[in-house]
Write a protein that holds these residues in place. Structure first.
Motif, PDB file in Angstrom:
ATOM      1  N   LYS A   1       0.651  -1.301   0.006  1.00 42.51           N
ATOM      2  CA  LYS A   1       0.081  -0.170  -0.041  1.00 42.51           C
ATOM      3  C   LYS A   1       0.766   1.295   0.115  1.00 42.51           C
ATOM      4  O   LYS A   1       0.565   2.226  -0.778  1.00 42.51           O
ATOM      5  CB  LYS A   1      -0.826   0.091   1.352  1.00 42.51           C
ATOM      6  CG  LYS A   1      -2.147  -0.924   1.126  1.00 42.51           C
ATOM      7  CD  LYS A   1      -2.959  -0.842   2.454  1.00 42.51           C
ATOM      8  CE  LYS A   1      -3.920  -1.884   2.359  1.00 42.51           C
ATOM      9  NZ  LYS A   1      -4.926  -2.075   3.490  1.00 42.51           N
ATOM     10  N   ARG A   2       2.108   1.166   0.900  1.00 44.97           N
ATOM     11  CA  ARG A   2       2.757   2.568   1.226  1.00 44.97           C
ATOM     12  C   ARG A   2       3.648   2.643  -0.228  1.00 44.97           C
ATOM     13  O   ARG A   2       3.877   3.660  -0.840  1.00 44.97           O
ATOM     14  CB  ARG A   2       3.695   2.345   2.216  1.00 44.97           C
ATOM     15  CG  ARG A   2       4.540   3.477   2.159  1.00 44.97           C
ATOM     16  CD  ARG A   2       3.617   4.569   2.921  1.00 44.97           C
ATOM     17  NE  ARG A   2       4.436   5.176   3.802  1.00 44.97           N
ATOM     18  CZ  ARG A   2       4.285   6.282   4.553  1.00 44.97           C
ATOM     19  NH1 ARG A   2       3.295   6.918   4.126  1.00 44.97           N
ATOM     20  NH2 ARG A   2       5.093   6.809   5.240  1.00 44.97           N
ATOM     21  N   PHE A   3       4.031   1.661  -0.919  1.00 43.94           N
ATOM     22  CA  PHE A   3       4.705   1.622  -2.045  1.00 43.94           C
ATOM     23  C   PHE A   3       3.889   2.210  -3.134  1.00 43.94           C
ATOM     24  O   PHE A   3       4.437   3.117  -3.918  1.00 43.94           O
ATOM     25  CB  PHE A   3       5.405   0.097  -2.601  1.00 43.94           C
ATOM     26  CG  PHE A   3       6.313   0.053  -3.816  1.00 43.94           C
ATOM     27  CD1 PHE A   3       7.643   0.091  -3.332  1.00 43.94           C
ATOM     28  CD2 PHE A   3       5.834   0.156  -4.951  1.00 43.94           C
ATOM     29  CE1 PHE A   3       8.501   0.146  -4.563  1.00 43.94           C
ATOM     30  CE2 PHE A   3       6.584  -0.055  -6.082  1.00 43.94           C
ATOM     31  CZ  PHE A   3       8.114   0.079  -5.760  1.00 43.94           C
ATOM     32  N   ALA A   4       2.696   1.470  -3.262  1.00 45.81           N
ATOM     33  CA  ALA A   4       1.852   2.111  -4.382  1.00 45.81           C
ATOM     34  C   ALA A   4       1.373   3.551  -4.278  1.00 45.81           C
ATOM     35  O   ALA A   4       1.267   4.218  -5.145  1.00 45.81           O
ATOM     36  CB  ALA A   4       0.354   1.239  -4.294  1.00 45.81           C
ATOM     37  N   ALA A   5       1.397   3.929  -2.978  1.00 49.11           N
ATOM     38  CA  ALA A   5       1.044   5.607  -2.848  1.00 49.11           C
ATOM     39  C   ALA A   5       2.072   6.401  -3.116  1.00 49.11           C
ATOM     40  O   ALA A   5       1.938   7.337  -3.910  1.00 49.11           O
ATOM     41  CB  ALA A   5       0.640   5.642  -1.536  1.00 49.11           C
ATOM     42  N   ARG A   6       3.284   5.977  -2.813  1.00 50.84           N
ATOM     43  CA  ARG A   6       4.545   6.750  -3.335  1.00 50.84           C
ATOM     44  C   ARG A   6       4.822   6.435  -4.737  1.00 50.84           C
ATOM     45  O   ARG A   6       5.357   7.441  -5.429  1.00 50.84           O
ATOM     46  CB  ARG A   6       5.762   6.065  -2.534  1.00 50.84           C
ATOM     47  CG  ARG A   6       6.745   6.916  -2.864  1.00 50.84           C
ATOM     48  CD  ARG A   6       8.218   6.627  -1.897  1.00 50.84           C
ATOM     49  NE  ARG A   6       9.071   7.773  -2.161  1.00 50.84           N
ATOM     50  CZ  ARG A   6      10.303   7.788  -1.203  1.00 50.84           C
ATOM     51  NH1 ARG A   6      10.451   7.110  -0.382  1.00 50.84           N
ATOM     52  NH2 ARG A   6      11.147   8.599  -1.787  1.00 50.84           N
ATOM     53  N   TYR A   7       4.924   5.447  -5.159  1.00 51.76           N
ATOM     54  CA  TYR A   7       5.215   5.204  -6.663  1.00 51.76           C
ATOM     55  C   TYR A   7       4.207   5.327  -7.967  1.00 51.76           C
ATOM     56  O   TYR A   7       4.679   4.941  -8.954  1.00 51.76           O
ATOM     57  CB  TYR A   7       6.260   4.117  -6.755  1.00 51.76           C
ATOM     58  CG  TYR A   7       7.542   4.257  -5.957  1.00 51.76           C
ATOM     59  CD1 TYR A   7       8.597   5.241  -6.045  1.00 51.76           C
ATOM     60  CD2 TYR A   7       7.793   3.545  -4.744  1.00 51.76           C
ATOM     61  CE1 TYR A   7       9.740   5.530  -5.609  1.00 51.76           C
ATOM     62  CE2 TYR A   7       8.890   3.829  -4.181  1.00 51.76           C
ATOM     63  CZ  TYR A   7       9.882   4.632  -4.195  1.00 51.76           C
ATOM     64  OH  TYR A   7      11.036   4.931  -3.670  1.00 51.76           O
ATOM     65  N   GLY A   8       3.144   4.891  -7.383  1.00 51.05           N
ATOM     66  CA  GLY A   8       1.906   4.631  -8.348  1.00 51.05           C
ATOM     67  C   GLY A   8       1.739   3.447  -9.188  1.00 51.05           C
ATOM     68  O   GLY A   8       1.099   3.412 -10.157  1.00 51.05           O
ATOM     69  N   LEU A   9       2.363   2.598  -8.587  1.00 51.97           N
ATOM     70  CA  LEU A   9       2.383   1.138  -8.780  1.00 51.97           C
ATOM     71  C   LEU A   9       2.692   0.103  -7.930  1.00 51.97           C
ATOM     72  O   LEU A   9       3.095   0.557  -6.911  1.00 51.97           O
ATOM     73  CB  LEU A   9       3.340   0.890 -10.236  1.00 51.97           C
ATOM     74  CG  LEU A   9       4.712   0.793  -9.899  1.00 51.97           C
ATOM     75  CD1 LEU A   9       5.406  -0.394 -10.604  1.00 51.97           C
ATOM     76  CD2 LEU A   9       4.922   2.220 -10.577  1.00 51.97           C
ATOM     77  N   GLU A  10       2.059  -1.142  -8.009  1.00 58.78           N
ATOM     78  CA  GLU A  10       2.287  -2.070  -7.107  1.00 58.78           C
ATOM     79  C   GLU A  10       3.586  -2.654  -7.077  1.00 58.78           C
ATOM     80  O   GLU A  10       4.240  -2.723  -8.408  1.00 58.78           O
ATOM     81  CB  GLU A  10       1.223  -3.260  -7.294  1.00 58.78           C
ATOM     82  CG  GLU A  10      -0.246  -2.889  -7.136  1.00 58.78           C
ATOM     83  CD  GLU A  10      -0.447  -2.649  -5.697  1.00 58.78           C
ATOM     84  OE1 GLU A  10      -0.071  -3.423  -4.728  1.00 58.78           O
ATOM     85  OE2 GLU A  10      -1.287  -1.852  -5.544  1.00 58.78           O
ATOM     86  N   PRO A  11       4.302  -3.066  -6.100  1.00 62.96           N
ATOM     87  CA  PRO A  11       5.644  -3.528  -6.177  1.00 62.96           C
ATOM     88  C   PRO A  11       5.686  -4.879  -6.978  1.00 62.96           C
ATOM     89  O   PRO A  11       6.718  -5.265  -7.685  1.00 62.96           O
ATOM     90  CB  PRO A  11       6.096  -4.018  -4.592  1.00 62.96           C
ATOM     91  CG  PRO A  11       4.899  -3.695  -3.910  1.00 62.96           C
ATOM     92  CD  PRO A  11       3.725  -3.117  -4.900  1.00 62.96           C
ATOM     93  N   THR A  12       4.732  -5.759  -6.894  1.00 60.78           N
ATOM     94  CA  THR A  12       4.707  -6.760  -7.957  1.00 60.78           C
ATOM     95  C   THR A  12       4.717  -6.737  -9.220  1.00 60.78           C
ATOM     96  O   THR A  12       5.263  -7.468 -10.157  1.00 60.78           O
ATOM     97  CB  THR A  12       3.388  -7.634  -7.369  1.00 60.78           C
ATOM     98  OG1 THR A  12       2.308  -6.961  -7.888  1.00 60.78           O
ATOM     99  CG2 THR A  12       3.454  -8.219  -6.232  1.00 60.78           C
ATOM    100  N   ALA A  13       4.718  -5.342  -9.753  1.00 57.82           N
ATOM    101  CA  ALA A  13       4.691  -4.859 -10.963  1.00 57.82           C
ATOM    102  C   ALA A  13       6.177  -4.708 -11.573  1.00 57.82           C
ATOM    103  O   ALA A  13       6.765  -4.874 -12.652  1.00 57.82           O
ATOM    104  CB  ALA A  13       3.908  -3.529 -11.639  1.00 57.82           C
ATOM    105  N   ILE A  14       7.269  -4.657 -10.419  1.00 57.84           N
ATOM    106  CA  ILE A  14       8.498  -4.384 -10.806  1.00 57.84           C
ATOM    107  C   ILE A  14       9.228  -5.764 -10.361  1.00 57.84           C
ATOM    108  O   ILE A  14      10.003  -6.196 -11.197  1.00 57.84           O
ATOM    109  CB  ILE A  14       8.991  -3.451  -9.654  1.00 57.84           C
ATOM    110  CG1 ILE A  14       8.312  -1.996 -10.118  1.00 57.84           C
ATOM    111  CG2 ILE A  14      10.421  -3.283  -9.960  1.00 57.84           C
ATOM    112  CD1 ILE A  14       8.730  -1.034  -9.089  1.00 57.84           C
ATOM    113  N   GLY A  15       9.014  -6.510  -9.210  1.00 61.98           N
ATOM    114  CA  GLY A  15       9.977  -7.643  -8.906  1.00 61.98           C
ATOM    115  C   GLY A  15       9.423  -8.576  -9.058  1.00 61.98           C
ATOM    116  O   GLY A  15       8.216  -9.014  -9.439  1.00 61.98           O
ATOM    117  N   ASN A  16       9.879  -9.734  -8.245  1.00 56.88           N
ATOM    118  CA  ASN A  16       9.576 -11.225  -8.118  1.00 56.88           C
ATOM    119  C   ASN A  16       8.497 -11.270  -7.222  1.00 56.88           C
ATOM    120  O   ASN A  16       8.736 -10.796  -5.993  1.00 56.88           O
ATOM    121  CB  ASN A  16      10.757 -11.678  -7.667  1.00 56.88           C
ATOM    122  CG  ASN A  16      10.596 -13.372  -7.672  1.00 56.88           C
ATOM    123  OD1 ASN A  16       9.767 -13.968  -8.216  1.00 56.88           O
ATOM    124  ND2 ASN A  16      11.211 -13.989  -6.993  1.00 56.88           N
ATOM    125  N   SER A  17       7.385 -11.613  -7.284  1.00 53.68           N
ATOM    126  CA  SER A  17       6.270 -11.846  -6.417  1.00 53.68           C
ATOM    127  C   SER A  17       6.338 -13.107  -5.646  1.00 53.68           C
ATOM    128  O   SER A  17       5.717 -13.552  -4.888  1.00 53.68           O
ATOM    129  CB  SER A  17       4.814 -11.587  -7.074  1.00 53.68           C
ATOM    130  OG  SER A  17       4.777 -12.408  -8.141  1.00 53.68           O
TER     131      SER A  17
END
Length: 44
Positions: free
Chosen positions: A28-44
């Motif tokens: 939630k915090r990552f998405a609020a800061r960067y505008g995308l889910e962390p799973t969109a970048i890295g290994n989920s």
């Protein structure tokens, strides 16, 4: 963000390494800061 780009660590491990007890809170915090889910970048 660097850990997500440069490692194959699971999201819960990345969250813990940056100080979050919950992967959900981290996401939630990552998405609020960067505008995308962390799973969109890295290994989920």
């Amino acid at each position: 963000m660097n850990l997500l780009y440069t490692t194959q660590l699971p999201l819960k491990t990345v969250a813990a390494r940056v100080g979050y007890r919950s992967p959900g809170s981290f996401s939630k915090r990552f998405a609020a800061r960067y505008g995308l889910e962390p799973t969109a970048i890295g290994n989920s």
